[in-house]
Write an enzyme that holds these catalytic residues in place. Structure first.
Site, PDB file in Angstrom:
ATOM      1  CG  ASP A 181       9.478  -5.396  -1.437  1.00 48.03           C
ATOM      2  OD1 ASP A 181       9.263  -5.304  -2.664  1.00 48.03           O
ATOM      3  OD2 ASP A 181       8.776  -6.085  -0.683  1.00 48.03           O
ATOM      4  CG  HIS A 252       8.518  -8.285  -3.920  1.00 48.25           C
ATOM      5  ND1 HIS A 252       7.772  -7.156  -3.682  1.00 48.25           N
ATOM      6  CD2 HIS A 252       7.636  -9.289  -4.113  1.00 48.25           C
ATOM      7  CE1 HIS A 252       6.485  -7.469  -3.711  1.00 48.25           C
ATOM      8  NE2 HIS A 252       6.371  -8.756  -3.985  1.00 48.25           N
ATOM      9  CD  GLU A 321       2.599  -9.566  -4.104  1.00 51.59           C
ATOM     10  OE1 GLU A 321       1.418  -9.306  -3.886  1.00 51.59           O
ATOM     11  OE2 GLU A 321       3.535  -8.808  -3.755  1.00 51.59           O
ATOM     12  CE1 TYR A 413      -0.594 -10.944   5.285  1.00 57.44           C
ATOM     13  CE2 TYR A 413      -0.634  -9.401   3.456  1.00 57.44           C
ATOM     14  CZ  TYR A 413      -0.157 -10.561   4.025  1.00 57.44           C
ATOM     15  OH  TYR A 413       0.750 -11.334   3.347  1.00 57.44           O
ATOM     16  CB  THR A 464       5.677  -0.141   6.212  1.00 56.25           C
ATOM     17  OG1 THR A 464       6.819  -0.527   5.439  1.00 56.25           O
ATOM     18  CG2 THR A 464       5.650  -0.925   7.505  1.00 56.25           C
TER      19      THR A 464
HETATM   20  C1  TNX Z   1       1.280  -8.457  -0.633  1.00 51.43           C
HETATM   21  S1  TNX Z   1       1.999 -10.658   1.282  1.00 51.43           S
HETATM   22  C2  TNX Z   1       2.653  -8.537  -0.503  1.00 51.43           C
HETATM   23  C3  TNX Z   1       3.426  -7.357  -0.100  1.00 51.43           C
HETATM   24  C4  TNX Z   1       2.549  -6.147   0.045  1.00 51.43           C
HETATM   25  C5  TNX Z   1       1.259  -6.535   0.728  1.00 51.43           C
HETATM   26  C6  TNX Z   1       0.341  -5.406   1.011  1.00 51.43           C
HETATM   27  C7  TNX Z   1       3.120 -10.705   0.281  1.00 51.43           C
HETATM   28  C8  TNX Z   1       3.891 -11.913   0.387  1.00 51.43           C
HETATM   29  N1  TNX Z   1       3.337  -9.719  -0.599  1.00 51.43           N
HETATM   30  O1  TNX Z   1       4.480  -7.133  -1.002  1.00 51.43           O
HETATM   31  O2  TNX Z   1       3.231  -5.199   0.786  1.00 51.43           O
HETATM   32  O3  TNX Z   1       0.575  -7.470  -0.073  1.00 51.43           O
HETATM   33  O4  TNX Z   1      -0.701  -5.781   1.880  1.00 51.43           O
END
Ligand code: TNX
Length: 562
Positions: A181, A252, A321, A413, A464
């Protein structure tokens, strides 16, 4: 009775018990059941101090024994039948070796909790008691996953083995490791050593909530060796758990861009003349991979090494994201868009995933991606992990024909707080109780009958950012993971009050394994007593959750920053 609840279980009325006695106790196993027999022997020898022989199957039955056999008789490969009785001791028949393994795990949960310890605690044990029982069991879903983010914080190999052991005890069969990440790269790549030399270490981490903008000034890092990961994979395989690795792309990726700046969009603002660092803040970085051929090739080469280490038929490529602002500003990305005839930058993401996905296909592996892959027009044969908008994204992906693993944040989650109580440790959001997890149904509302078979399972996530160590991780996972295990294994329609009662009797087993779970509270145990407020279902796009009071004011994890 045990967790997860078996499909059919009949315990004899009254207190009828059988006893397995130290003197002469044996495990009987056919060839295919030898691996399960070895695990059972090791666990029982450690916890009882007995000396246990594993002997081949013969036509005679022996009362003081556990018999493990594979049978073709009407059971799915992962199903099993278990019966205990005074004449034949314990007999476990599995549809395949995996079914035998699950039957053996059920047996471990039926035995006294002290048999889950690593050494004897009650002097010389002469016998172990078991209820007279008949069980027939098989899982509801094929994908029963637990996810761990080892990128935001590094978790040592020894503890991952422990997590596998605990997951297997609850009949979970997938461990999804989020290995990379913005804040850390944990997977060693021979061809690109800087990914771990530079990318596995950040200079500091946030303290408290993201919006406080405080930092601890302490470097954080760690990465696995290929041998560590091979050991993890092998340990998991013995317990019928597939380790699915995730290399998150094309967003990421800031840690990788810090290591190899040529992967970034160097022609846009924020890059020119400066080298990016491994990100120290949480949230989403706007620095994403560029869409050059060389970058696609780089990622493919990384994935080749990932596939060398992980035999999993599924490889997770993230795809979540991914802000498109750099592609918007990059002349090179715009040229790529023009060549491909695209109108929206987001389409570049779908293109990128499909390109890199070819490298998986070449070795007969399937791509898994977060549900943004559907928005981006990613490949049709990608398995989608649906995390956004309650069940809505999962429904959409399943109706489009994708296979789907349900992972909706409102229910599974486990980085969200257990409750909104002030005494709860810091969490990204609040609150998902053990009851919320238990009431989760992996079948999204409104899903057509025809698309139902596309839901192949569900997964519980532990991100985390706010989970810096193994103690906090165990607290966040348990006992919610017990409820989750039942959701994915047991037939739909479980009754929460009945589950809560079983959970209280399951807790001594967690104690025996030293699990640092969150203690149960009256709210968790009684069906209607002390309930703070009824939780309304989510109404399109709006969270049904209030933030943890006094802790977060908005869902800050999806803020985009430089
Ligand atoms: C969203 S779920 C993210 C993560 C974060 C998380 C925190 C997802 C695919 N991406 O990068 O850690 O929310 O809850």
């Amino acid at each position: 009775m045990i967790i997860p609840r078996p499909v059919k279980a009949h315990l004899s009325s009254g207190d009828r018990k059988i006893a397995l006695e130290a003197d002469g106790f044996v495990i009987v196993a056919d060839d295919e059941s030898r691996p399960a027999a070895s695990l059972l022997r090791a666990a029982l020898e450690a916890s009882t101090g007995w000396d246990i022989a594993v002997v081949p199957k013969t036509p005679e039955t022996r009362p003081n024994s556990v018999t493990l056999v594979v049978t073709g008789d009407g059971l799915p490969a992962d199903g099993y039948r278990l019966r205990t009785g005074p004449e034949e001791g314990v007999v476990i028949e599995g549809g395949g070796p995996v079914g035998v393994f699950y039957g053996m795990q059920t047996l471990r949960l039926l035995l006294p909790p002290d048999t889950l310890r690593e050494a004897p605690v009650s002097g010389k044990l002469t016998a172990l008691e078991l209820p007279v029982a008949e069980i027939e069991d098989a899982p509801r879903y094929a994908w029963r996953g637990v996810h761990l983010d080892v990128a935001r914080h590094f978790f040592p190999k020894s503890w991952i083995l422990r997590l596998i052991d605990l997951a297997a005890l609850h009949k979970i069969n997938v461990l999804h490791l989020h290995l990379t990440d913005d804040q850390g790269w944990r997977f060693p790549v021979r061809q690109y050593p800087l990914l771990t030399e530079i990318g596995s270490r950040r200079s500091e981490s946030p303290v408290g909530l993201a919006r406080e903008k405080r930092f601890d000034g302490t470097p954080h890092g760690g990465c696995y060796t290929a041998a560590d990961l091979t050991e993890i994979v092998a340990f998991a395989a013995q317990r019928h758990i597939t380790v699915v690795p995730e290399i998150d792309m094309p967003g990421h990726m800031q840690a990788a861009i810090a290591a190899y700046p040529e992967l970034g969009n160097r022609d846009v603002r924020g890059h020119r003349g400066k080298r990016l660092k491994v990100r120290t803040r949480w949230g989403i970085s706007r620095h994403v991979l560029n869409v050059d051929d060389a970058t696609v090739e780089f990622c493919g080469n990384v994935l080749d090494e990932v596939m060398d280490v992980f035999p999993s038929p599924y490889i997770h490529l993230g795809g979540d994201e991914c802000p498109a602002s750099e592609w918007h500003d990059s002349a090179r990305a715009r040229r790529r868009m023009k060549d491909l005839g695209y109108r929206a930058e987001a389409q570049l993401q779908g293109w990128f995933m499909a390109q890199v996905g070819q490298r998986l296909k070449a070795r007969d592996r399937r791509m898994v991606g977060w549900d943004e892959v559907v928005d981006a027009g990613g490949p049709q044969d990608a398995v989608i992990m649906a995390w956004r908008k309650d069940g809505y994204m999962g429904r959409w992906a399943a109706e489009l024909g994708h296979q789907v693993v349900m992972a909706p944040e409102y229910y599974v989650y486990l980085d969200w707080a257990h409750s909104d109580d002030e005494s709860e440790p810091l969490a990204i959001r609040g609150a998902t109780s053990v009851r919320d997890v238990y009431t989760f149904d992996p079948v999204p509302h409104g899903l057509s009958e025809g698309a139902r078979e596309n839901i192949i399972g569900a997964q519980a996530q532990l991100w985390t950012e706010y989970v810096p160590d193994t103690a906090k991780a165990e607290y966040m996972y348990f006992p919610r993971l017990c409820a989750f295990a039942e959701v994915v294994w047991s037939p739909a329609g479980g009754d929460y009050a009945e589950f809560a009662d079983r959970l209280t009797r399951h807790v001594p087993k967690l104690d025996a394994r030293g699990v640092g779970y969150r203690p149960l509270e009256p709210n968790d145990l009684f069906a209607d007593a002390c309930r703070l407020a009824p939780v309304p279902r989510m109404i399109m796009g709006r969270s049904r959750k209030t933030p943890n009071p006094g802790r977060s004011v908005r869902p800050f994890y999806n803020e985009i920053s430089s």
